[in-house]
Design a protein around this motif. Structure first.
Motif, mmCIF file in Angstrom:
data_model
loop_
_atom_site.group_PDB
_atom_site.id
_atom_site.type_symbol
_atom_site.label_atom_id
_atom_site.label_comp_id
_atom_site.label_asym_id
_atom_site.label_seq_id
_atom_site.Cartn_x
_atom_site.Cartn_y
_atom_site.Cartn_z
ATOM 1 N N ALA A 144 -0.123 -35.158 -5.290
ATOM 2 C CA ALA A 144 0.491 -33.468 -4.716
ATOM 3 C C ALA A 144 0.328 -32.529 -5.360
ATOM 4 O O ALA A 144 1.264 -31.276 -5.268
ATOM 5 C CB ALA A 144 2.138 -33.752 -3.844
ATOM 6 N N ALA A 145 0.290 -32.919 -7.245
ATOM 7 C CA ALA A 145 0.652 -32.552 -7.772
ATOM 8 C C ALA A 145 -0.672 -30.566 -7.189
ATOM 9 O O ALA A 145 -1.359 -31.316 -7.781
ATOM 10 C CB ALA A 145 0.636 -32.433 -9.513
ATOM 11 N N ARG A 146 -0.432 -29.411 -8.340
ATOM 12 C CA ARG A 146 -1.473 -28.905 -8.076
ATOM 13 C C ARG A 146 -1.626 -28.674 -9.427
ATOM 14 O O ARG A 146 -1.276 -28.150 -10.300
ATOM 15 C CB ARG A 146 -1.005 -27.581 -7.940
ATOM 16 N N THR A 147 -3.614 -28.057 -9.628
ATOM 17 C CA THR A 147 -4.127 -28.479 -10.800
ATOM 18 C C THR A 147 -5.397 -27.905 -10.344
ATOM 19 O O THR A 147 -5.987 -28.079 -9.448
ATOM 20 C CB THR A 147 -4.267 -29.882 -11.660
ATOM 21 N N ASP A 148 -5.510 -27.595 -11.543
ATOM 22 C CA ASP A 148 -7.858 -26.438 -11.235
ATOM 23 C C ASP A 148 -7.926 -27.312 -12.104
ATOM 24 O O ASP A 148 -9.963 -26.944 -12.693
ATOM 25 C CB ASP A 148 -7.736 -25.118 -11.437
ATOM 26 N N ARG A 149 -7.210 -28.140 -13.393
ATOM 27 C CA ARG A 149 -8.713 -28.889 -14.008
ATOM 28 C C ARG A 149 -9.194 -29.704 -13.402
ATOM 29 O O ARG A 149 -9.030 -30.980 -12.049
ATOM 30 C CB ARG A 149 -7.256 -30.281 -14.903
ATOM 31 N N PRO A 150 -10.373 -30.448 -13.542
ATOM 32 C CA PRO A 150 -11.618 -31.376 -13.220
ATOM 33 C C PRO A 150 -11.656 -32.582 -13.622
ATOM 34 O O PRO A 150 -11.888 -32.768 -15.405
ATOM 35 C CB PRO A 150 -13.427 -30.141 -13.101
ATOM 36 N N THR A 151 -12.037 -33.842 -12.802
ATOM 37 C CA THR A 151 -11.477 -34.618 -13.723
ATOM 38 C C THR A 151 -13.446 -35.372 -12.923
ATOM 39 O O THR A 151 -13.946 -36.126 -13.479
ATOM 40 C CB THR A 151 -10.740 -35.665 -12.792
ATOM 41 N N VAL A 152 -13.410 -35.556 -11.289
ATOM 42 C CA VAL A 152 -14.700 -35.884 -10.971
ATOM 43 C C VAL A 152 -15.492 -34.657 -10.866
ATOM 44 O O VAL A 152 -14.498 -33.568 -9.578
ATOM 45 C CB VAL A 152 -14.268 -36.890 -10.101
ATOM 46 N N ARG A 153 -16.407 -33.950 -10.528
ATOM 47 C CA ARG A 153 -16.942 -32.750 -9.859
ATOM 48 C C ARG A 153 -17.531 -33.043 -9.293
ATOM 49 O O ARG A 153 -18.759 -34.005 -9.025
ATOM 50 C CB ARG A 153 -17.808 -31.991 -11.696
ATOM 51 N N ARG A 154 -17.690 -32.602 -7.716
ATOM 52 C CA ARG A 154 -19.126 -32.471 -7.098
ATOM 53 C C ARG A 154 -20.417 -32.743 -7.450
ATOM 54 O O ARG A 154 -21.197 -33.461 -7.396
ATOM 55 C CB ARG A 154 -18.591 -31.349 -6.112
ATOM 56 N N GLN A 155 -21.101 -31.551 -8.818
ATOM 57 C CA GLN A 155 -22.058 -31.993 -8.896
ATOM 58 C C GLN A 155 -22.097 -33.165 -9.279
ATOM 59 O O GLN A 155 -23.450 -34.226 -9.383
ATOM 60 C CB GLN A 155 -22.541 -30.783 -10.098
#
Length: 278
Positions: A144-155
């Protein structure tokens, strides 16, 4: 715990940098060295005049290549997840020496043992119902937390699914926030407290549960318990994508030499998950 770096020069460099960080942060080191994956990190127990027992963890990278996402994970998780059990983060220290950057984190020392000393489980675990209930609560809060950090990218999904699974990538995967590296040596037996937040960020919904299940595949009893306790995250269309994502990631790691014993089980795991909706 893993082994020191293969090159003794790197081992001495890390030990010296850890000592310098301890001096700057006012830590008296008291415990033995605990090395991370491929000797990349070095952690030791210590004592701080104000904080008491603590843990000092050091990472390094070549100068000019600061890994922002990894090095900012623990701070981001500590600030963004106040209700999730994690080591209290006291201070961060960064320095440069000999064309290397160093990142040290001073955190509370936890007396509880981790569930297993390495990520891949190879012996059954008997954890109480309250442990699983706490883990479910933590995963709900993280998601439920908000972050703009990517762990797994769509690319990465677009590349990894065809290469490691022989499947088309998911068309519209749902991303939520994740711990990002949920395995048995990042969970304590008491609590659990969730450790090692450097990979904290967004990933397909259910990714943490799927990764924990993938790391459990060599022990059917525990894998079945993970499925039972976290089925609400795993047994959904999004959970299917998450399971395939975990399989692809660990198969990619195995192609580099990590945990090759998991490969047959991961292939079965991926086949059981089936192809994602396209």
């Amino acid at each position: 715990m893993y082994a020191p770096p293969a090159d003794p020069v790197d081992e001495r460099r890390m030990v010296a940098a850890h000592h310098r960080a301890a001096t700057r942060l006012g830590v008296t080191v008291t415990g033995p060295a605990s090395w991370g994956w491929n000797g990349r990190t070095l952690g030791r127990r210590g004592h701080h005049r104000r904080h008491g027992d603590c843990w000092l963890r050091l990472d390094s990278a070549p100068a000019g290549r600061r890994p922002d996402v990894l090095w900012e994970g623990a701070s981001a998780a500590w600030a963004g997840l106040p209700g999730v059990p994690q080591p209290r983060l006291y201070a961060v220290d960064e320095s440069r020496a000999d064309q290397m950057l160093y990142h040290a984190e001073l955190a509370a020392y936890l007396s509880s043992q981790v569930c297993f000393t390495v990520p891949v489980l190879s012996a059954p675990l008997d954890l109480p119902d309250r442990w699983w209930a706490s883990l479910r609560t933590s995963l709900t809060a993280i998601s439920a937390a908000r972050t703009d950090r990517p762990t797994v990218r769509r690319q990465w999904l677009d590349r990894a699914f065809p290469r490691f699974l022989g499947l088309p990538p998911p068309r519209c995967p749902e991303f939520t926030t994740a711990h990002g590296d949920l395995h048995w040596s990042n969970l304590t037996r008491q609590g659990p407290v969730l450790l090692d937040w450097e990979a904290y960020g967004t990933a397909p919904r259910g990714y943490d549960a799927a990764l924990l299940l993938a790391y459990s595949l060599l022990v059917p009893q525990t894998a079945a318990r993970v499925r039972a306790e976290l089925g609400h995250l795993l047994d959904t269309p999004a959970g299917r994508v998450a399971r395939l994502t975990a399989a692809a990631e660990l198969l990619e790691n195995a192609s580099r030499g990590d945990h090759p014993e998991l490969v047959p089980k991961l292939q079965e795991f991926a086949a059981d998950a089936g192809a994602p909706a396209v």
